[in-house]
Design a protein around this motif. Structure first.
Motif, PDB file in Angstrom:
ATOM      1  N   UNK A 123      43.049  39.162  44.799  1.00 37.93           N
ATOM      2  CA  UNK A 123      43.804  37.878  44.096  1.00 37.93           C
ATOM      3  C   UNK A 123      42.840  36.704  43.812  1.00 37.93           C
TER       4      UNK A 123
ATOM      5  N   UNK B 150      41.786  43.010  51.865  1.00 37.54           N
ATOM      6  CA  UNK B 150      40.941  43.108  50.761  1.00 37.54           C
ATOM      7  C   UNK B 150      41.872  42.628  49.486  1.00 37.54           C
TER       8      UNK B 150
ATOM      9  N   UNK C 122      42.824  39.794  49.466  1.00 35.27           N
ATOM     10  CA  UNK C 122      42.204  38.312  49.145  1.00 35.27           C
ATOM     11  C   UNK C 122      41.094  38.405  47.985  1.00 35.27           C
ATOM     12  N   UNK C 123      40.498  39.577  47.893  1.00 36.60           N
ATOM     13  CA  UNK C 123      39.470  39.694  47.021  1.00 36.60           C
ATOM     14  C   UNK C 123      40.237  40.146  45.738  1.00 36.60           C
TER      15      UNK C 123
ATOM     16  N   UNK D  93      36.494  40.986  53.399  1.00 35.50           N
ATOM     17  CA  UNK D  93      37.806  41.220  52.678  1.00 35.50           C
ATOM     18  C   UNK D  93      37.159  41.978  51.243  1.00 35.50           C
TER      19      UNK D  93
ATOM     20  N   UNK E 209      48.655  31.547  38.792  1.00 35.35           N
ATOM     21  CA  UNK E 209      47.570  32.019  39.606  1.00 35.35           C
ATOM     22  C   UNK E 209      46.505  32.647  38.779  1.00 35.35           C
TER      23      UNK E 209
END
Lengths: 285, 321
Positions: free
Chosen positions: B117, B112, B114-115, A86, A71
């Motif tokens: 990552x 967050x 998700x940001x 986000x 990843x």
């Protein structure tokens, strides 16, 4: 043209439900692919698998890498905007830029500042002081300044007003997209992205039920508008869907030749949303 | 390495309030209280023969200074410096405790993650940056603030002493005391780091694993285990009392973020508590480092590293965003 994503028998099972059921698809570079499906069809799960955010069964190769194991390396080439809120709320605009510049080898600060100059954002502004639309502007500026090969957008314009939505896709198309980049986007506002897509993928119950480029779609699917007297003849050709508008019958055909249909009435290219509704009929029943 | 230092910087940005302002404000309050104490003393005890500041008779210093008394004055000054850092380190322990609980949970809650990552950063580096923030960055900030506050306090004492005809200045700058204390405090950082690992590991593991309420998990699991052990006297099997379990498992999992906690596990440190001077001696660096021979230190550190490794795994595989 090279293959950016290659998924074979992609399967993901949550406790009781099958979110992805042996889905197969390939995505070539230089495309803008709309991944469209009803709620719970497995769109987000598919994107999460592509981004290495979830485990899965089957084979999946993204830019030649397995997202489960690489990843961090994959993220040098892939960007994503997941949903609106986000970005961490405590962060300032300047901190976001400094941080991404420091950790991302393909980030171009000047480009990011160029995009931000068009907005009302100031360097000292914190994310928590921004409206949803402004957060997306910041996120988009950060992402567009990264020279990535794949951009994944999961409901990127959710909750934005129409001005922001239009601007979002326009900026993406004019200032970002080129033949070396690939964009995958999911959204429920199909009509807004219809004109920018090059490819269309419908997902239903964890399976890809339609995977076509927009040109082929126009060839394959035809919408016929006809009067009641020709309706039976049209029905005999096996339409996907039938609806009635102002006393006229509208039929949607899959793979029926234009020569057969032309005598019956007026032919049109169906819209993606009509095609979607016809394909997904009975999903929630 | 560049990425890693930015990850640490990121932690500092996010927690500026608790990492930096909490010790600074506490130190300012302590300095203010000390100043008020001195002023009160000056006003109310004017003309009194002996004014005491930090256990030292100021007037006495001016008149007769035997070698032993000199040593006592020095020790008193050292202790006053240590006491500032002591209070700050209690604040620090609380800050670190809650920081670790939220470190791998808050960004999952507000999504967050998700940001984070979406950036080319490995889960290992993310988790380790939080470990280093908790075990090195925060102690360093606390100790530096403690040293500055302690020195300011000494200057206050020295100024007061001047008014009483005593000259502490030479002592402050020529005697090894303050500098020895600074070295002493800085040398504590590796011990603090090693000692804190089991608690840091446990809290980060809860933070990475809990779907909700990491605080409850962090507390309920060790305390619940402790109660069960006490209730059924399970430790009798190993010829150990249940107190052993509370002391070496429960307390180590939850309270090792308090610096100096190892002293409670080393009986030799408090052997001579009959006089303040003996206590002072027992706080020497040599004594502190002697604690390293305890298996307690190393077994705990290994358990902590194991839990941190597990937290890294959870960070990569927890899928609830």
């Amino acid at each position: 043209m090279s293959t950016v994503i290659d998924a074979r028998d992609l399967t993901k099972e949550y406790k009781s439900t099958l979110a992805l059921d042996a889905a197969n698809f390939q995505i070539e570079s230089g495309r803008i692919v709309g991944l469209i499906g009803p709620n719970g069809a497995g769109k987000t799960t598919a994107l999460k698998a592509i981004l290495g955010l979830t485990d899965f069964e089957g084979e999946l190769s993204v830019l030649g890498m397995d997202p489960r194991h690489h990843r961090d390396r994959l993220m040098r080439e892939v960007c994503f905007i997941a949903d609106v809120a986000v970005l961490p709320r405590w962060m300032r605009v300047s901190e976001a830029i400094d941080f991404v510049e420091a950790v991302h080898p393909r980030f171009n600060r000047a480009r990011c500042e160029h995009f931000l100059a068009r907005t009302k954002l100031t360097p000292s502004q914190k994310v928590k002081q921004m409206s949803k639309g402004m957060i997306v502007q910041l996120h988009l500026a950060l992402v567009m300044a990264i020279d990535a090969r794949l951009l994944v957008l999961d409901e990127p314009t959710l909750g934005l007003d129409i001005l922001y939505r239009k601007q979002f896709y326009q900026t993406l198309l004019e200032d970002y997209f080129d033949e070396n980049k690939t964009i995958i986007v999911t959204t429920h506002q199909v009509e807004e992205i219809e004109h920018i897509l090059t490819d269309l993928m419908f997902i239903r119950d964890g399976q890809i039920v339609l995977n076509t480029n927009m040109d082929d779609m126009g060839e394959r699917f035809v919408e016929l508008m006809t009067s009641a007297e020709h309706a039976d003849a049209a029905r005999a050709l096996g339409p996907l869907d039938e609806r009635h508008v102002f006393g006229k019958c509208v039929f949607l055909f899959d793979g029926v030749s234009r020569e057969q249909l032309e005598p019956l009435g007026e032919l049109r290219r169906p819209s993606v949303s009509d095609l979607f509704v016809a394909t997904m009929k009975g999903t929630y029943e | 390495m560049k990425t890693f230092s930015w990850l640490i910087k990121r932690e500092f940005w996010e927690h500026r309030g608790s990492f930096f302002w909490a010790p600074v404000i506490t130190a300012c309050v302590m300095l203010a209280l000390n100043l008020m104490g001195i002023i009160t003393g000056e006003v109310f005890l004017r003309g009194h023969p002996s004014v005491m500041v930090d256990g030292t008779h100021l007037d006495m210093i001016g008149h007769y200074l035997t070698a032993e008394q000199l040593r006592q004055v020095g020790a008193g000054l050292d202790m006053s410096m240590l006491s500032v850092t002591g209070v700050l380190s209690t604040i620090m322990a609380i800050v670190v405790f809650f920081y670790c609980l939220g470190a791998l949970y808050d960004d999952r809650r507000d999504r967050s993650i998700l940001f984070w990552k979406s950036l080319p950063i490995s889960d290992r580096d993310t988790v380790l940056s939080k470990v280093i923030s908790a075990t090195v960055l925060v102690p360093v900030i606390t100790i530096v603030v403690g040293i500055l506050a302690g020195l300011s306090m000494l200057v206050m004492v020295a100024i007061t002493a001047t008014f009483h005809g005593a000259n502490l200045w030479t002592m402050l700058w020529t005697a090894p005391h303050p500098f020895q204390m600074i070295a002493h405090l800085l040398a504590m950082i590796p011990l603090i780091f090693l000692w804190a690992l089991p608690t840091i590991g446990w809290l980060l593991l809860c933070s990475a694993a809990a779907r909700s309420k990491p605080f409850l998990w962090a507390l309920a699991v060790p305390v619940g285990a402790g109660i069960i052990v006490s209730w059924f006297s399970l430790m009798g099997v190993f010829n150990l009392s249940s107190t052993w379990f509370w002391q070496h498992i429960v307390a180590r999992m939850l309270l090792s973020v308090f610096p100096g906690g190892w002293m409670a596990y080393d009986p030799s440190i408090f052997q001579h508590t009959e006089s303040p001077m003996a206590l002072y001696d027992s706080l020497s660096l040599g004594h502190m480092y002697a604690s390293l021979v305890q298996p307690e230190f190393w077994v705990g550190a290994i358990a902590g590293i194991a839990m941190i490794t597990l937290a890294i795994f959870m960070r990569g595989h927890r899928d609830d965003s």
